[in-house]
Design an enzyme around this catalytic site. Structure first.
Site, mmCIF file in Angstrom:
data_model
loop_
_atom_site.group_PDB
_atom_site.id
_atom_site.type_symbol
_atom_site.label_atom_id
_atom_site.label_comp_id
_atom_site.label_asym_id
_atom_site.label_seq_id
_atom_site.Cartn_x
_atom_site.Cartn_y
_atom_site.Cartn_z
ATOM 1 C CD GLN A 16 -0.400 6.391 -1.230
ATOM 2 O OE1 GLN A 16 -0.089 5.402 -0.362
ATOM 3 N NE2 GLN A 16 -1.124 7.536 -0.602
ATOM 4 C CG ASP A 32 -9.711 4.078 3.795
ATOM 5 O OD1 ASP A 32 -8.897 5.041 3.146
ATOM 6 O OD2 ASP A 32 -9.080 3.423 4.554
ATOM 7 C CD GLU A 33 -6.026 3.074 1.087
ATOM 8 O OE1 GLU A 33 -5.723 3.436 -0.025
ATOM 9 O OE2 GLU A 33 -5.040 2.917 2.133
ATOM 10 C CE LYS A 43 -5.688 6.292 3.311
ATOM 11 N NZ LYS A 43 -6.326 5.392 4.039
ATOM 12 C CB THR A 44 -7.742 7.145 8.818
ATOM 13 O OG1 THR A 44 -7.030 6.163 7.887
ATOM 14 C CG2 THR A 44 -8.459 6.150 9.706
ATOM 15 N NE ARG A 69 4.114 4.274 1.816
ATOM 16 C CZ ARG A 69 2.994 4.946 1.927
ATOM 17 N NH1 ARG A 69 2.363 4.540 2.929
ATOM 18 N NH2 ARG A 69 2.477 5.877 1.069
#
Length: 673
Positions: free
Chosen positions: A245, A214-215, A29-30, A608
C-alpha cells in the site's frame, strides 16, 4: 486482548527487540498499536515515555480514542500520540535555542513557501525563472525529504540544479531570518539537531523509551532517520506497515525503508498480519493475484472468514459520458435491490478530473454525494487573514503574514511603496515589520507612506505586548473590531449574507483557538504555541475529510487509502489512466518502476471493497478535442478470469432487464413523490 488473533497477540507482546509488523489491508493494524500501548503501560512503562506517530490528524485521533477505551485517564497521562510533523514541531519548539531560533516560530505552508521563493528570485541575482517557482519549491521539498541539505545540493554537478541549489540555500537563510520553518523542516531540523547535538538526542531518547510508527511504508528518508535516531541502538520500536500500500513515491515515500530496517537492526523480528476482517474471500483472491506481480522483500497473502462472495463485475462503455451515466444507473439499481444506504457506495478514480461527469450524473438523479478534498476551513480568505494577524503578533519577523495583512483592510499603501519597503528590508537583511520602524526608510518612500508604515508598526507591537500581558482573546476580539474587519467584509463581499457568513467563521476561529488554549486547565497554552499547532493542522488537513453523512463518496485512489466501503465502483480502468500515462512515459525514459506503484494503487482500490466491486472502462475517450481509442488496463488482465464477470460480453437475460426497468421506474416514482 483475548479477541486478538495469534499473530496480533504476538505483535502486542513482543517488546524486547525491534519489531516490524507487516499488516495487510483490513488486518487490524490500528488495534495492534493501541493494544500494545496499553500492554506496555500495564507492564510498567509509564505512558509519558511512549510515543506513537502516524501521518494524519484523523489517524492520530482514532488511535487516541481507542487507547482511551483501554486505559483510564491516570494510566494514559503523558502519552504522546501524534503525527510525525506534530512531534517534529514539539521537538523544534522545545529546542529552539539550540537550533538558533527565537520563541514564537512561524510555520510556512506551501503558499507561503512559494511567495518567499518568488520574492528571492525577483530581488536577488538568481538565475532561476520566477515563472517556474513551483518547480523549485517542489525540488526543495524533495531534497528535504531525501535528507539532502542545501550544502549537499550545492555540490551537484548538474548545471540546471546549481541555480536551484543556490535558491535552496537563500531560502533556508531567509526562513531563519524570519524565524520560520516550513512543513518539511519539521522532520529535517530535528534530525540535524540530533546528529549535531548528542546530548539533546540522549535527552529525547530518555523521554521516548518506546516508539510506535503507523503506516511505516509511507516514511521518506528523513523520517526514517528520525525513527532510527529516536529508537537508538536498542531499537525500542514497533513499526507497522504494508509495502503493498505504498502509493506516495511522488512525495518521497520509500517502501525500501521496510527492508532497510533489517540491515540497520539485525535483531529485527517480523510478524505478518494476513487475516483480513474487511472483505470477502473473492475480493482478496483478486487483490492477492494482482499484487503478486510486484517484487516483494516479504511475501504475504490476505485471507478472510467472511465467505467467498460475488464475482467482480467488469463493464465497458463506448465513452466517458456513457460510463458516468451507466455507472450511476448501476449504483441506483444496486441500492434499490439491496436496500442499502448511499454512504455504502464509493466511486474511485485515478485523477480528480474524472469526477466531473459522475457528479453531473449523481446530481441529475438527485443522489447526494460527497467529494473528498472539499474546501478546508483554513482555506477561506477570512480565516487566512485573521491567522496572519495572529502570526505577526507572535512572530514580528513573519514577512508572509505581514504582506497578507498590510492592506487588509486597506491602509492606503500601494504596490510601489511595498516594493520599496521590500527592497529596503532585503538590503538591510531585516524583516518588513522591522523596516517600518527605521528612519532610513524615509529616503526611499514618501513621508505619508512612512507615517502609515510607522503607525502600523506601533500598532502591531502594542497589540503584541497587550496579548502577552493580558487575556489574549479579549485583545484579539478588540483588535478585529479596531481594524474594522467586519465593515471591510461587507464592502467586499458579493452579498450581506456572504459577509455575515465570513464573520461567523472569524468568531468560530477565535472561539476554537480559545478552547485549544484552555483545553488543559493545569497547563494553559501560550498564543504562539496555539498558532503553530493550528498552522500545522491547516497543512495536514488542507484536504480534510468531513463526515459525509448518507452520501455517495467520490474520491481518488490516493484519498481512499485507509477507508472502506460496502460497495466500490472503480472507474477508468484503462491504459494511460490506470496505469497513468506519465508513469508509463517515465518508466520508458528512465527505466524506473513506477508501474509497481500504479499496481499498488489498483490494489488499494480493490481492497477498499467489503462486499462488491465493479470495474469500469471506456473503449473511446475524448482527449485534446479528439476521440481516442482506449485499451482496458493491463491490471484487468492480471486478475483471475474465473472471478470476473464481464457483463458486456454477454446479453443480459430478459427477466433481468425487466427487473432493472421495474426498479428504475420505482426509483423515479420515489423521487417524484
Amino acid at each position: 486482548m483475548t479477541q486478538l488473533n495469534p499473530q496480533q497477540l504476538a505483535a502486542v507482546k513482543l517488546v524486547d527487540c525491534p519489531l516490524l509488523v507487516l499488516a495487510g489491508a483490513g488486518s487490524g493494524k490500528t488495534r495492534v498499536i493501541t493494544e500494545k500501548i496499553a500492554y506496555l503501560i500495564k507492564q510498567g512503562l509509564p505512558a509519558r515515555h511512549i510515543t506513537a506517530v502516524t501521518f494524519t490528524n484523523k489517524a492520530a485521533r482514532e488511535m487516541q480514542s481507542r487507547v482511551a477505551k483501554l486505559l483510564d485517564k491516570q494510566q494514559a497521562r503523558g502519552l504522546r500520540v501524534s503525527t510525525f510533523h506534530a512531534l517534529g514541531l514539539e521537538i523544534i519548539r522545545k529546542e529552539h535555542k539550540t537550533l538558533g531560533y527565537k520563541p514564537g516560530l512561524s510555520l510556512y505552508d506551501e503558499e507561503d513557501k512559494v511567495k518567499l521563493l518568488k520574492n528571492l528570485i525577483v530581488h536577488s541575482k538568481s538565475d532561476c525563472d520566477a515563472e517556474q517557482v513551483e518547480q523549485y519549491a517542489n525540488q526543495i521539498g524533495q531534497w528535504k525529504n531525501a535528507f539532502v541539505t542545501a550544502k549537499q545540493a550545492g555540490s551537484t554537478s548538474i548545471a540546471e540544479q546549481k541555480a536551484t541549489a543556490q535558491l535552496y540555500a537563500d531560502y533556508i537563510r531567509s526562513l531563519k531570518a524570519y524565524n520560520a520553518v516550513d512543513f518539511d523542516d519539521l522532520i529535517l531540523l530535528p534530525v540535524l539537531l540530533f546528529q549535531q547535538h548528542p546530548a539533546v538526542l540522549e535527552k529525547w531518547q530518555n523521554t521516548i523509551r518506546y516508539l510506535l510508527v503507523d503506516e511505516y511504508q509511507d516514511t521518506n528518508l528523513t523520517q526514517y532517520e528520525l525513527v532510527k535516531l529516536l529508537a537508538g541502538n536498542l531499537g525500542r520500536f514497533t513499526v507497522v506497515g504494508d509495502d503493498d500500500q505504498s502509493i506516495y513515491a511522488w512525495r518521497g515515500a520509500q517502501p525500501e525503508n521496510l527492508s532497510q530496517l533489517q540491515k540497520d537492526f539485525p535483531r529485527l523480528q517480523v510478524i505478518k498480519l494476513e487475516q483480513n476482517y474487511r472483505s470477502t474471500g473473492r475480493i482478496l483472491k483478486v487483490a492477492n493475484q494482482l499484487i503478486a506481480n510486484n517484487p516483494h522483500t516479504y511475501e504475504k497473502k490476505l485471507w478472510s472468514e467472511l465467505g467467498y462472495g460475488d464475482p467482480l463485475r467488469v463493464l465497458s462503455h463506448k465513452d466517458e459520458i456513457t460510463e458516468a451515466q451507466q455507472m450511476v444507473a448501476e449504483l441506483i439499481h444496486h441500492k434499490f435491490k439491496s436496500g442499502g444506504r448511499y454512504r455504502d457506495y464509493a466511486i474511485l478514480y485515478r485523477g480528480n478530473h474524472q469526477s466531473r461527469l459522475f457528479e453531473r450524473g449523481l446530481r441529475e438523479n438527485n443522489i447526494p454525494y460527497f467529494i473528498s478534498g472539499s474546501t478546508s476551513f483554513f482555506a477561506y480568505s477570512e480565516i487566512k487573514d485573521i491567522l496572519a494577524y495572529l502570526r505577526l503578533l507572535v512572530n514580528p519577523d513573519d514577512n508572509t503574514a505581514f504582506l497578507r495583512i498590510i492592506n487588509t483592510p486597506r491602509r492606503e499603501l500601494g504596490p510601489s511603496t511595498l516594493e520599496k519597503l521590500s527592497a529596503y528590508a532585503n538590503q538591510r537583511q531585516i524583516s518588513l515589520l522591522s523596516a517600518c520602524n527605521e528612519m532610513g526608510l524615509g529616503q526611499i518612500v514618501s513621508s505619508k507612506s512612512q507615517i502609515r508604515l510607522q503607525k502600523f508598526y506601533d500598532w502591531i507591537m502594542n497589540a503584541a505586548q497587550q496579548v502577552e500581558q493580558h487575556e489574549p482573546f479579549k485583545i484579539i476580539a478588540a483588535m478585529i473590531v479596531e481594524i474594522g474587519y467586519e465593515n471591510w467584509l461587507r464592502e467586499n463581499a458579493k452579498t450581506i449574507e456572504s459577509a455575515e457568513r465570513k464573520m461567523k467563521n472569524v468568531h468560530e476561529l477565535i472561539d476554537w483557538l480559545k478552547r485549544i488554549a484552555n483545553k488543559d486547565p493545569a497547563q494553559e497554552k501560550a498564543l504562539d504555541e496555539v498558532i503553530a499547532n493550528i498552522m500545522l493542522m491547516d497543512i495536514l488537513e488542507r484536504n480534510q475529510e468531513e463526515e459525509s453523512g448518507d452520501q455517495v463518496s467520490l474520491m481518488t485512489l490516493h484519498s481512499a487509502k485507509g477507508l472502506e466501503f460496502q460497495h466500490v465502483l472503480l472507474v477508468g480502468m484503462e491504459e494511460n489512466i490506470l496505469p497513468h500515462q506519465n508513469t508509463l512515459e517515465s518508466d520508458e525514459q528512465n527505466g524506473s518502476n513506477g508501474i509497481e506503484e500504479e499496481r499498488r494503487l489498483a490494489y488499494v482500490g480493490i481492497t477498499r471493497a467489503q462486499r462488491t466491486l465493479t470495474f469500469s472502462y471506456c473503449t473511446h475517450r475524448k482527449k485534446y478535442g479528439d476521440i481516442m481509442e482506449c485499451q482496458p488496463s493491463r491490471f484487468l488482465g492480471e486478475l483471475p478470469e474465473d472471478d470476473l464477470e464481464w457483463v458486456n460480453k454477454k446479453q443480459l437475460p430478459a427477466d433481468v432487464v425487466k427487473e432493472r426497468g421495474k426498479t428504475n421506474l420505482q426509483n423515479l416514482r420515489a423521487m417524484l413523490s
